[in-house]
Scaffold this motif. Structure first.
Motif, mmCIF file in Angstrom:
data_model
loop_
_atom_site.group_PDB
_atom_site.id
_atom_site.type_symbol
_atom_site.label_atom_id
_atom_site.label_comp_id
_atom_site.label_asym_id
_atom_site.label_seq_id
_atom_site.Cartn_x
_atom_site.Cartn_y
_atom_site.Cartn_z
ATOM 1 N N TYR A 1 0.823 -1.052 0.017
ATOM 2 C CA TYR A 1 0.176 -0.018 -0.258
ATOM 3 C C TYR A 1 0.981 1.629 0.521
ATOM 4 C CZ TYR A 1 -3.632 -3.583 1.251
ATOM 5 O OH TYR A 1 -4.476 -4.504 1.768
ATOM 6 N N VAL A 2 1.987 0.913 0.860
ATOM 7 C CA VAL A 2 2.733 2.083 0.939
ATOM 8 C C VAL A 2 4.456 2.053 1.004
ATOM 9 C CG1 VAL A 2 1.626 3.771 1.938
ATOM 10 C CG2 VAL A 2 2.482 2.928 3.525
ATOM 11 N N PRO A 3 5.351 2.348 -0.546
ATOM 12 C CA PRO A 3 6.112 1.523 -0.107
ATOM 13 C C PRO A 3 7.530 3.033 -0.148
ATOM 14 C CG PRO A 3 5.160 2.739 -2.145
ATOM 15 C CD PRO A 3 4.070 2.695 -2.082
ATOM 16 N N HIS A 4 8.595 2.629 0.698
ATOM 17 C CA HIS A 4 9.711 2.634 1.557
ATOM 18 C C HIS A 4 9.095 2.499 3.309
ATOM 19 C CE1 HIS A 4 10.824 4.479 -2.329
ATOM 20 N NE2 HIS A 4 8.915 4.841 -2.639
ATOM 21 N N LEU A 5 7.340 2.051 3.165
ATOM 22 C CA LEU A 5 8.210 1.532 4.679
ATOM 23 C C LEU A 5 9.203 1.389 5.138
ATOM 24 C CD1 LEU A 5 5.609 1.869 5.880
ATOM 25 C CD2 LEU A 5 4.997 -0.584 6.201
ATOM 26 N N GLU A 6 9.370 1.529 6.251
ATOM 27 C CA GLU A 6 10.466 1.293 7.140
ATOM 28 C C GLU A 6 10.155 0.875 8.887
ATOM 29 O OE1 GLU A 6 13.856 3.903 6.740
ATOM 30 O OE2 GLU A 6 14.521 3.540 4.349
ATOM 31 N N VAL A 7 11.370 -0.430 9.635
ATOM 32 C CA VAL A 7 11.039 -0.709 11.189
ATOM 33 C C VAL A 7 11.942 0.833 11.675
ATOM 34 C CG1 VAL A 7 10.844 -1.668 12.671
ATOM 35 C CG2 VAL A 7 10.538 -2.607 10.223
ATOM 36 N N LYS A 8 11.323 1.813 12.146
ATOM 37 C CA LYS A 8 12.655 2.394 13.276
ATOM 38 C C LYS A 8 12.547 1.355 14.295
ATOM 39 C CE LYS A 8 12.625 6.689 15.260
ATOM 40 N NZ LYS A 8 11.639 8.515 15.800
ATOM 41 N N TRP A 9 14.001 1.223 14.743
ATOM 42 C CA TRP A 9 13.733 0.556 15.911
ATOM 43 C C TRP A 9 13.479 0.798 17.611
ATOM 44 C CZ3 TRP A 9 16.214 1.130 20.655
ATOM 45 C CH2 TRP A 9 16.600 0.305 21.489
ATOM 46 N N PRO A 10 12.273 0.202 18.238
ATOM 47 C CA PRO A 10 12.961 -1.339 17.458
ATOM 48 C C PRO A 10 11.341 -1.907 16.932
ATOM 49 C CG PRO A 10 11.217 -0.060 20.317
ATOM 50 C CD PRO A 10 12.037 0.300 19.520
ATOM 51 N N ASN A 11 10.463 -1.270 17.052
ATOM 52 C CA ASN A 11 9.362 -1.871 16.459
ATOM 53 C C ASN A 11 8.548 -0.272 16.406
ATOM 54 O OD1 ASN A 11 8.321 -1.517 18.824
ATOM 55 N ND2 ASN A 11 7.878 -3.770 19.977
ATOM 56 N N ASP A 12 8.546 0.317 15.365
ATOM 57 C CA ASP A 12 7.488 1.670 14.666
ATOM 58 C C ASP A 12 7.968 1.190 13.434
ATOM 59 O OD1 ASP A 12 7.004 2.420 17.307
ATOM 60 O OD2 ASP A 12 8.187 4.164 16.940
ATOM 61 N N LEU A 13 7.133 1.642 12.775
ATOM 62 C CA LEU A 13 6.573 0.828 11.329
ATOM 63 C C LEU A 13 6.086 2.860 11.249
ATOM 64 C CD1 LEU A 13 4.396 -1.529 11.795
ATOM 65 C CD2 LEU A 13 5.826 -1.870 10.391
ATOM 66 N N ILE A 14 7.256 3.522 9.497
ATOM 67 C CA ILE A 14 7.575 4.734 9.821
ATOM 68 C C ILE A 14 7.517 4.848 8.435
ATOM 69 C CG2 ILE A 14 7.807 5.276 12.003
ATOM 70 C CD1 ILE A 14 10.986 6.370 10.257
ATOM 71 N N VAL A 15 7.047 6.020 7.496
ATOM 72 C CA VAL A 15 7.253 6.024 5.922
ATOM 73 C C VAL A 15 8.075 7.942 6.295
ATOM 74 C CG1 VAL A 15 6.372 6.668 3.638
ATOM 75 C CG2 VAL A 15 5.431 5.035 5.257
ATOM 76 N N LYS B 1 5.084 8.247 11.000
ATOM 77 C CA LYS B 1 4.396 6.770 11.674
ATOM 78 C C LYS B 1 3.517 5.970 11.672
ATOM 79 C CE LYS B 1 4.688 4.292 16.363
ATOM 80 N NZ LYS B 1 4.464 5.081 17.705
ATOM 81 N N VAL B 2 3.108 5.626 10.910
ATOM 82 C CA VAL B 2 1.977 4.776 10.877
ATOM 83 C C VAL B 2 1.846 3.908 11.538
ATOM 84 C CG1 VAL B 2 2.254 5.658 8.269
ATOM 85 C CG2 VAL B 2 2.818 3.536 8.891
ATOM 86 N N GLY B 3 2.471 3.532 12.488
ATOM 87 C CA GLY B 3 2.400 2.052 13.321
ATOM 88 C C GLY B 3 2.852 1.533 14.143
ATOM 89 N N GLY B 4 2.353 0.800 15.181
ATOM 90 C CA GLY B 4 3.289 0.870 16.243
ATOM 91 C C GLY B 4 2.998 -0.830 16.535
ATOM 92 N N ILE B 5 4.327 -1.457 17.628
ATOM 93 C CA ILE B 5 4.205 -2.547 17.985
ATOM 94 C C ILE B 5 4.187 -3.175 19.490
ATOM 95 C CG2 ILE B 5 4.942 -5.110 17.848
ATOM 96 C CD1 ILE B 5 5.742 -4.502 15.335
ATOM 97 N N LEU B 6 3.347 -2.968 20.365
ATOM 98 C CA LEU B 6 4.080 -3.281 21.482
ATOM 99 C C LEU B 6 3.737 -5.129 21.937
ATOM 100 C CD1 LEU B 6 5.088 -2.805 24.726
ATOM 101 C CD2 LEU B 6 2.474 -1.875 25.400
ATOM 102 N N ILE B 7 4.944 -5.833 22.527
ATOM 103 C CA ILE B 7 4.921 -7.060 22.616
ATOM 104 C C ILE B 7 5.322 -7.412 24.947
ATOM 105 C CG2 ILE B 7 5.990 -9.875 22.941
ATOM 106 C CD1 ILE B 7 6.539 -8.595 19.787
ATOM 107 N N ALA C 1 0.667 9.396 11.133
ATOM 108 C CA ALA C 1 1.086 9.087 9.544
ATOM 109 C C ALA C 1 -0.487 8.024 8.993
ATOM 110 C CB ALA C 1 2.069 9.646 8.185
ATOM 111 N N SER C 2 -0.821 8.283 8.165
ATOM 112 C CA SER C 2 -1.839 6.503 8.511
ATOM 113 C C SER C 2 -1.461 6.445 6.661
ATOM 114 C CB SER C 2 -3.142 7.107 8.801
ATOM 115 O OG SER C 2 -3.858 8.061 7.731
ATOM 116 N N ILE C 3 -2.291 5.266 6.467
ATOM 117 C CA ILE C 3 -2.079 5.088 4.679
ATOM 118 C C ILE C 3 -2.926 5.707 3.712
ATOM 119 C CG2 ILE C 3 -2.410 2.908 3.892
ATOM 120 C CD1 ILE C 3 -0.276 2.381 5.687
ATOM 121 N N SER C 4 -3.913 6.073 4.446
ATOM 122 C CA SER C 4 -5.148 7.015 3.724
ATOM 123 C C SER C 4 -4.400 8.751 3.485
ATOM 124 C CB SER C 4 -6.110 7.568 4.933
ATOM 125 O OG SER C 4 -7.121 7.981 4.115
ATOM 126 N N THR C 5 -3.882 8.939 4.763
ATOM 127 C CA THR C 5 -3.092 9.992 4.955
ATOM 128 C C THR C 5 -2.007 10.481 3.234
ATOM 129 O OG1 THR C 5 -1.138 10.209 6.209
ATOM 130 C CG2 THR C 5 -3.677 11.384 6.656
#
Length: 252
Positions: free
Chosen positions: A101-115, A120-126, A157-161
């Motif tokens: 959906y969004v090219p150039h997506l990267e993982v920002k250590w330790p677990n944020d998802l950013i473009v 930031k479009v997402g995050g993980i908490l384990i 940010a979001s996939i939509s924005t």
């Protein structure tokens, strides 16, 4: 309404949907303790009022606009010292799907998802539960900004924005659970080198000089990898490799 998934082996066969909740991770942990959830269970809600992020932050989300859910896993085939491999496997799985959906997506250590350039479009908490020195359960909380258009933070940010389009949440959920299951199976098969290599390949600022702060001081450094504990390895200008854990370094 999110339904039990037919196209997976074990993930999403037990789905708990809530219109509103305080935290899907907290509910998942309570269900695990009450033996009402086992490996593969998913807790998902439309509106999370007190979602948790890394570093003790809140995860804010508008009702009905995003994907907020928690997975219950039982990675007892792993040693406690190997916890970050689960983190990497989950991050890889989410990135694989969202990059369609969004090219150039990267993982920002330790677990944020950013473009980069958008935010930031997402995050993980384990959050884990243990019995002595053995791993009982891992509750994997995932928050993804899909259709939300307005944010309090300028760094969100979001996939939509990014794309200008609206998306069907249930369809992305179904595809994502399938991808997460494949990543978890890869972990179970012991393909750890492949998991780490993929994570590093898409790690934000990997092999690039940038500015950071630690212990109240700013410095220039280059991310060169992560160690066995999942800590960040940063090369300094003098050639020294500094090691940082969570909350020990800030990206500037």
């Amino acid at each position: 309404m999110y339904k039990i998934l037919a196209n997976t082996i074990f993930l999403g066969k037990d789905v708990h949907f809530l219109p509103e909740c305080h935290s899907t991770n907290d509910i998942a942990l309570n269900l695990v303790r009450q033996r009402q959830a086992d490996e593969g269970s998913v807790i998902i809600c439309d509106h999370q009022t007190k979602g948790k992020g890394q570093r003790g932050n809140l995860w804010q989300s508008h009702a009905g606009k995003n994907l907020i859910f928690s997975l219950v896993l039982r990675p007892d085939f792993m040693d406690l010292s190997e916890q970050f491999y689960l983190n990497m496997a989950v991050s890889n799985s989410i990135r694989r799907l969202l990059q369609d959906y969004v090219p150039h997506l990267e993982v920002k250590w330790p677990n944020d998802l950013i473009v980069p350039g958008f935010g930031k479009v997402g995050g993980i908490l384990i959050e884990n539960t243990f019995s002595g020195k053995e791993w009982e359960y891992a509750v994997v909380g995932i928050g993804l900004n899909i259709n939300q258009r307005e944010f309090e933070s300028a760094n969100a940010a979001s996939i939509s924005t990014i794309t200008g389009s609206q998306f069907e949440l249930e369809e992305i959920f179904r595809l994502l659970i399938t991808q997460l299951e494949q990543g978890y199976i890869q972990l179970k098969k012991g393909k750890w080198n492949e998991i780490k290599a993929e994570y590093l390949m898409h790690l934000y600022r990997m092999d690039s000089w940038a500015n950071y702060s630690a212990e109240g001081k700013q410095f220039s450094g280059k991310i060169v990898g992560i160690n066995a504990d999942g800590k960040l390895q940063v090369e300094l200008k003098d050639g020294e490799i500094a090691i940082f854990g969570l909350k020990e370094i800030s990206f500037l």
